[in-house]
Scaffold this active site. Structure first.
Site, short mmCIF file in Angstrom:
data_model
loop_
_atom_site.label_atom_id
_atom_site.label_comp_id
_atom_site.label_asym_id
_atom_site.label_seq_id
_atom_site.Cartn_x
_atom_site.Cartn_y
_atom_site.Cartn_z
N GLU A 94 -3.58 -2.98 9.22
CA GLU A 94 -2.09 -3.43 9.29
C GLU A 94 -2.55 -4.96 8.65
OE1 GLU A 94 0.70 -2.06 10.01
OE2 GLU A 94 -0.42 -0.45 10.06
N GLY A 145 0.04 8.65 9.88
CA GLY A 145 -0.14 8.71 8.62
C GLY A 145 0.62 10.11 7.90
N LYS A 155 2.54 3.71 18.65
CA LYS A 155 2.58 5.08 17.91
C LYS A 155 2.86 6.04 19.32
CE LYS A 155 -0.06 4.46 13.91
NZ LYS A 155 -1.31 4.39 13.23
N THR A 180 0.95 -1.25 0.00
CA THR A 180 0.05 -0.01 -0.06
C THR A 180 0.80 1.22 -0.13
OG1 THR A 180 -1.74 -1.17 1.33
CG2 THR A 180 -1.77 1.10 1.36
N GLY A 184 -3.72 5.11 5.29
CA GLY A 184 -3.95 4.98 3.68
C GLY A 184 -2.56 5.30 2.84
P1 NAP Z 1 1.68 -4.10 2.85
O1 NAP Z 1 0.53 -3.29 1.85
O2 NAP Z 1 1.36 -5.34 3.32
O3 NAP Z 1 2.97 -4.23 2.18
C1 NAP Z 1 4.20 -4.58 2.72
C2 NAP Z 1 5.51 -4.96 1.25
O4 NAP Z 1 6.35 -5.39 2.06
C3 NAP Z 1 4.79 -5.88 0.20
O5 NAP Z 1 5.37 -5.26 -0.94
C4 NAP Z 1 5.61 -7.17 0.71
O6 NAP Z 1 6.01 -7.98 -0.58
C5 NAP Z 1 7.04 -6.61 1.07
N1 NAP Z 1 7.40 -7.56 2.09
C6 NAP Z 1 6.76 -8.00 3.45
N2 NAP Z 1 7.82 -8.70 4.09
C7 NAP Z 1 8.64 -8.75 3.31
C8 NAP Z 1 9.90 -9.55 3.39
N3 NAP Z 1 10.58 -10.43 4.39
N4 NAP Z 1 10.93 -9.56 2.44
C9 NAP Z 1 10.68 -8.75 1.19
N5 NAP Z 1 9.39 -7.93 1.19
C10 NAP Z 1 8.56 -8.19 2.11
O7 NAP Z 1 1.97 -3.01 4.20
P2 NAP Z 1 1.83 -1.35 3.90
O8 NAP Z 1 0.36 -1.17 4.42
O9 NAP Z 1 2.43 -0.75 2.61
O10 NAP Z 1 2.64 -1.15 5.29
C11 NAP Z 1 3.97 -0.92 5.22
C12 NAP Z 1 4.63 -0.23 6.53
O11 NAP Z 1 4.21 1.00 6.51
C13 NAP Z 1 4.28 -1.00 7.75
O12 NAP Z 1 5.16 -0.96 8.70
C14 NAP Z 1 2.92 -0.31 8.16
O13 NAP Z 1 2.84 -0.21 9.73
C15 NAP Z 1 3.50 1.09 7.87
N6 NAP Z 1 2.37 2.25 7.67
C16 NAP Z 1 1.17 1.92 6.71
C17 NAP Z 1 0.16 2.74 6.76
C18 NAP Z 1 -0.98 2.40 5.94
O14 NAP Z 1 -1.95 3.22 6.06
N7 NAP Z 1 -0.98 1.16 5.22
C19 NAP Z 1 0.30 4.05 7.40
C20 NAP Z 1 1.36 4.28 8.21
C21 NAP Z 1 2.47 3.18 8.21
P3 NAP Z 1 4.86 -8.38 -1.44
O15 NAP Z 1 4.17 -7.36 -2.15
O16 NAP Z 1 5.47 -9.19 -2.46
O17 NAP Z 1 3.85 -9.22 -0.77
N1 HSE Z 2 -2.87 0.59 10.24
C1 HSE Z 2 -2.43 2.13 10.59
C2 HSE Z 2 -3.76 2.80 11.01
C3 HSE Z 2 -2.02 2.74 9.56
O1 HSE Z 2 -5.05 2.49 10.85
O2 HSE Z 2 -3.59 4.06 11.74
C4 HSE Z 2 -1.32 4.11 9.73
O3 HSE Z 2 -0.44 3.87 10.44
#
Ligand code: NAP
Ligand code: HSE
Length: 432
Positions: free
Chosen positions: A192, A136, A207, A15, A309
């Site tokens: 998550e 975020g 956080k 994402t 997001g």
């Molecule tokens: P996600 O959609 O699950 O994406 C994770 C990515 O990392 C995928 O591309 C996955 O590969 C790759 N990956 C996971 N484990 C791996 C490994 N061991 N080796 C190589 N690649 C690996 O997660 P996300 O929502 O983008 O979140 C990523 C980070 O940002 C997390 O720490 C999350 O807490 C943080 N975050 C997210 C948000 C949000 O709104 N989503 C907001 C703030 C912070 P594949 O694509 O091949 O599966």
């Molecule tokens: N899963 C987290 C949330 C993403 O819903 O706030 C942003 O850190």
């Protein structure tokens, strides 16, 4: 302006990673024009290179081999958006130790191993930036690290999980079920990978631990946080709260308290709470977050915006990428400083107003017996409602502010009363 090429190694393309690739491609020329930095993503490490992606990516850029970017002198900067503890921790340490600055959005990792990672960055004199790890797209980490670094901060309070706020908003405003709202949050990229992390308050706990570390200059970890989630909140609780002039939100608080021995303690907590409709936090809906910072000199500040997001989070990551790239040119990094372990407040030392929802027998004298229990423990009632049901009655109370230990003793006594068949909910009520 002389241009400098910055080659980025991206760990993760889900994402946030995919949104970052999109934003960087969109903004590359503009950033180059404004800053002289020519940013390019040279390698993207993922789990599965054959997976369908939401953005077009040249095949040669994708790899499953993280060692091809960590410590590679051709890669100037690492962005970690894969999430989880390992291998993220090991890869970030490897990058920092070999002099590569790191930008990460990984709150779980920072809240568990922050001190180790900050020390590694400091030792190598490179950046470890993490604006996207909290709230975020809202800039709150950098203001705490920089603008407010001299401020005697007393309390941070806010809504810092987008998924739970989205779920509670959908349940409250649209009558959507918990499960349906969670599914929507997952589809929108807010949740998550393991949504328990959001729903049970661990994400907000991580956080608030990071914010407490920055605000109080102490090594506060996720283990120091007392947390409760929203899985026990029912539509009934939401309706009762509404009738009493409140909504329910998952709130995170970090505060510095002087204990009875005159020593400073830190309290870090996450809990679902009733919020009066006229409180500013009540207007924070959907996946939006808000963080209030209170300081002796500055007074009260509010940071508000999209808390989860892909695109909002990528915006925060992108800002850090530009900052760290600029610092590479200037040969200096931004440091956290020395962190000692703080004294953590024991749970019973807090005070709060509470909402209680009890099922009781529908007989004369029951209310008096229940009220007597409150009186015996010195808990004063602010408001009360009674609702008749088939053979029982439901009593809801909001108390005045009480010591949590008195409330716990009240609950024990209420549960032992023969006329009380169940204590269905106990939630804190947010005051000033
Ligand atoms: P996600 O959609 O699950 O994406 C994770 C990515 O990392 C995928 O591309 C996955 O590969 C790759 N990956 C996971 N484990 C791996 C490994 N061991 N080796 C190589 N690649 C690996 O997660 P996300 O929502 O983008 O979140 C990523 C980070 O940002 C997390 O720490 C999350 O807490 C943080 N975050 C997210 C948000 C949000 O709104 N989503 C907001 C703030 C912070 P594949 O694509 O091949 O599966
Ligand atoms: N899963 C987290 C949330 C993403 O819903 O706030 C942003 O850190």
């Amino acid at each position: 302006m002389k241009s400098s090429s910055i080659h980025i190694g991206l760990l993760g393309c889900g994402t946030v990673g995919a949104a970052l690739v999109h934003l960087l491609t969109e903004q590359r020329d503009s950033v180059k024009h404004r800053t002289g930095l020519d940013l390019s993503i040279e390698a993207i490490v993922v789990n599965d290179i054959n997976k369908e992606r939401s953005i077009p990516l040249p095949n040669e850029v994708l790899t499953t081999d993280a060692s091809s970017v960590i410590g590679n002198p051709e890669i100037n900067l690492i962005v970690e958006v894969m999430g989880g503890i390992e291998p993220a921790r090991e890869l970030i340490l490897g990058a920092l130790n070999s002099g590569q600055p790191v930008v990460t959005a990984n709150k779980e990792l920072l809240a568990q191993h922050g001190a180790e990672l900050y020390a590694a960055a400091e030792k190598s004199g490179v950046d470890l930036l993490f604006e996207a790890a909290v709230a975020g797209g809202i800039p709150v980490v950098r203001p705490l690290r920089e603008s407010l670094s001299g401020e005697p901060i007393t309390r941070i309070r806010g809504i810092i999980n987008g998924t739970t706020n989205f779920i509670l908003t959908r349940m409250t405003q649209d009558g959507v079920s918990f499960d349906e709202a969670l599914l929507e949050a997952q589809e929108l990229g807010y949740a998550e990978l393991d949504s328990t992390y959001d729903v049970e308050g661990y994400d907000a706990g991580a956080k608030i631990a990071i914010l407490a570390t920055l605000a109080f200059g102490a090594d506060v970890t996720s283990e120091d946080v007392q947390h409760e989630g929203i899985s026990g909140i029912t539509v009934e609780d939401i309706k009762f709260a509404d009738r009493l002039g409140h909504c329910i939100k998952l709130v995170a608080v970090a505060e510095q308290i002087i204990n009875q021995e005159g020593k400073s303690e830190i309290g870090v907590r996450v809990y679902p709470a009733l919020i009066p409709f006229d409180h500013p936090l009540a207007a924070v809906n959907g996946s939006f977050n808000a963080v209030f910072v209170e300081g002796d000199a500055v007074g009260e500040l509010m940071f508000y915006g999209p808390g989860a997001g892909g695109r909002p989070t990528a915006s925060a990551v992108f800002g850090d990428v530009i900052d760290a790239s600029g610092n590479l040119q200037r040969s200096h990094g931004s440091l956290i400083g020395a962190l000692d372990r703080p004294l953590i407040c024991p749970p019973e030392s807090f005070e709060s107003s509470f909402y209680l929802n009890l099922k009781v027998e529908d007989q004369p004298g029951v209310l008096a017996r229940v009220a007597e229990v409150f009186e015996n423990h010195g808990v004063s009632i602010q408001s009360m409602e009674q609702e008749g049901m088939a053979s029982e009655a439901r009593l809801t109370f909001i108390t005045h502010s009480v010591h949590e230990k008195d409330l716990l003793h009240t609950l024990e006594s209420l549960k032992s009363l023969d006329v009380v068949s169940n204590v269905d909910s106990v939630l804190r009520v947010v005051g000033d």
